[in-house]
Structure formats: C-alpha cells, structure tokens
Design a protein around this motif. Structure first.
Motif, PDB file in Angstrom:
ATOM      1  N   LEU A 117       0.858  -1.173   0.000  1.00  0.00           N
ATOM      2  CA  LEU A 117       0.000   0.000   0.000  1.00  0.00           C
ATOM      3  C   LEU A 117       0.896   1.224   0.000  1.00  0.00           C
ATOM      4  N   LEU A 118       0.793   2.025  -1.052  1.00  0.00           N
ATOM      5  CA  LEU A 118       1.581   3.244  -1.167  1.00  0.00           C
ATOM      6  C   LEU A 118       0.666   4.434  -0.927  1.00  0.00           C
ATOM      7  N   LEU A 119       0.965   5.240   0.071  1.00  0.00           N
ATOM      8  CA  LEU A 119       0.210   6.452   0.352  1.00  0.00           C
ATOM      9  C   LEU A 119       1.020   7.617  -0.192  1.00  0.00           C
ATOM     10  N   LYS A 120       0.370   8.440  -1.027  1.00  0.00           N
ATOM     11  CA  LYS A 120       1.093   9.446  -1.797  1.00  0.00           C
ATOM     12  C   LYS A 120       0.499  10.843  -1.647  1.00  0.00           C
ATOM     13  N   GLN A 121       1.296  11.808  -2.036  1.00  0.00           N
ATOM     14  CA  GLN A 121       0.865  13.186  -2.212  1.00  0.00           C
ATOM     15  C   GLN A 121       1.436  13.640  -3.549  1.00  0.00           C
ATOM     16  N   ASN A 122       0.568  14.065  -4.458  1.00  0.00           N
ATOM     17  CA  ASN A 122       1.003  14.527  -5.782  1.00  0.00           C
ATOM     18  C   ASN A 122       1.944  13.532  -6.456  1.00  0.00           C
ATOM     19  N   ASN A 123       1.558  12.258  -6.410  1.00  0.00           N
ATOM     20  CA  ASN A 123       2.296  11.155  -7.043  1.00  0.00           C
ATOM     21  C   ASN A 123       3.652  10.864  -6.404  1.00  0.00           C
ATOM     22  N   THR A 124       3.949  11.439  -5.242  1.00  0.00           N
ATOM     23  CA  THR A 124       5.174  11.153  -4.495  1.00  0.00           C
ATOM     24  C   THR A 124       4.817  10.255  -3.313  1.00  0.00           C
ATOM     25  N   VAL A 125       5.491   9.128  -3.193  1.00  0.00           N
ATOM     26  CA  VAL A 125       5.214   8.192  -2.102  1.00  0.00           C
ATOM     27  C   VAL A 125       5.683   8.785  -0.777  1.00  0.00           C
ATOM     28  N   LEU A 126       4.743   8.886   0.169  1.00  0.00           N
ATOM     29  CA  LEU A 126       5.052   9.373   1.519  1.00  0.00           C
ATOM     30  C   LEU A 126       5.229   8.214   2.497  1.00  0.00           C
ATOM     31  N   LEU A 127       4.370   7.201   2.373  1.00  0.00           N
ATOM     32  CA  LEU A 127       4.372   6.066   3.302  1.00  0.00           C
ATOM     33  C   LEU A 127       4.133   4.774   2.532  1.00  0.00           C
ATOM     34  N   THR A 128       4.773   3.704   2.960  1.00  0.00           N
ATOM     35  CA  THR A 128       4.604   2.389   2.349  1.00  0.00           C
ATOM     36  C   THR A 128       4.276   1.383   3.448  1.00  0.00           C
ATOM     37  N   PHE A 129       3.246   0.585   3.195  1.00  0.00           N
ATOM     38  CA  PHE A 129       2.840  -0.442   4.155  1.00  0.00           C
ATOM     39  C   PHE A 129       2.772  -1.795   3.469  1.00  0.00           C
ATOM     40  N   LYS A 130       3.172  -2.818   4.191  1.00  0.00           N
ATOM     41  CA  LYS A 130       2.971  -4.178   3.701  1.00  0.00           C
ATOM     42  C   LYS A 130       1.922  -4.830   4.581  1.00  0.00           C
ATOM     43  N   PRO A 131       1.190  -5.822   4.060  1.00  0.00           N
ATOM     44  CA  PRO A 131       0.144  -6.462   4.856  1.00  0.00           C
ATOM     45  C   PRO A 131       0.717  -7.139   6.103  1.00  0.00           C
ATOM     46  N   ALA A 132      -0.065  -7.099   7.167  1.00  0.00           N
ATOM     47  CA  ALA A 132       0.335  -7.795   8.393  1.00  0.00           C
ATOM     48  C   ALA A 132       0.217  -9.288   8.176  1.00  0.00           C
ATOM     49  N   LYS A 133       1.071 -10.032   8.810  1.00  0.00           N
ATOM     50  CA  LYS A 133       0.990 -11.491   8.748  1.00  0.00           C
ATOM     51  C   LYS A 133      -0.211 -11.949   9.551  1.00  0.00           C
TER      52      LYS A 133
END
Length: 91
Positions: free
Chosen positions: A72-88
């Motif tokens: 999951l990439l959370l972005k602002q103006n197409n710039t990645v601010l935060l990256t999350f991977k699914p929890a196990k």
C-alpha cells in the motif's frame, strides 16, 4: 513500526504511529484518499518520537493511494510518503 487499518463499514482509519495510537476518518474517491480528524494519544516515547512525528506529519498530507506489488503506497502529488505491507495473519 507504524500501522494503518481502514474500516470500510464506517470510513474510519486507525493504527499505531510507532508509540501512540491514532484514529480518524477517511474519504475515498477512486485513487484519491483524504484522511481527516486524525487524533492520537499523547504518550512520550524514547526512542521513537522522531519516527512517530514524521509518520503523523506524512499521514496528514496523503492525497492518493496505490496498491503495487502487494504494498500500500500512500502518496501526495504522485510522491510516495508512506509504504505499508500487509500484516501477517495470526494463528
């Protein structure tokens, strides 16, 4: 590590900022994502406050999201601010 959870039944978001828990609301329109009314607990944590402060600052700037390669990439103006991977999954 910061976490994020979206509850689609009532458009709420919550998680852990690294030390404190937070929660608020989100609005989704296609790939556009806006999180509002984000509140968190206010415990001081050493170490960890710098990471949490950066996380909370970034989460308030998010305007869009993308799911790519299972992340999951959370972005602002197409710039990645935060990256999350699914929890196990827990047994």
């Amino acid at each position: 590590k910061p976490t994020i959870n979206f509850l689609d039944t009532d458009n709420k978001v919550h998680g852990l900022g690294g030390c404190n828990t937070y929660g608020g609301k989100y609005e989704l329109n296609g790939s556009q994502l806006k999180m509002t009314d984000i509140l968190s607990t206010m415990m001081a944590c050493i170490p960890g406050m710098e990471t949490e402060n950066q996380f909370m600052s970034s989460i308030n700037k998010v305007t869009e999201y993308e799911i790519k390669d299972g992340l999951l990439l959370l972005k602002q103006n197409n710039t990645v601010l935060l990256t999350f991977k699914p929890a196990k999954a827990k047994d």
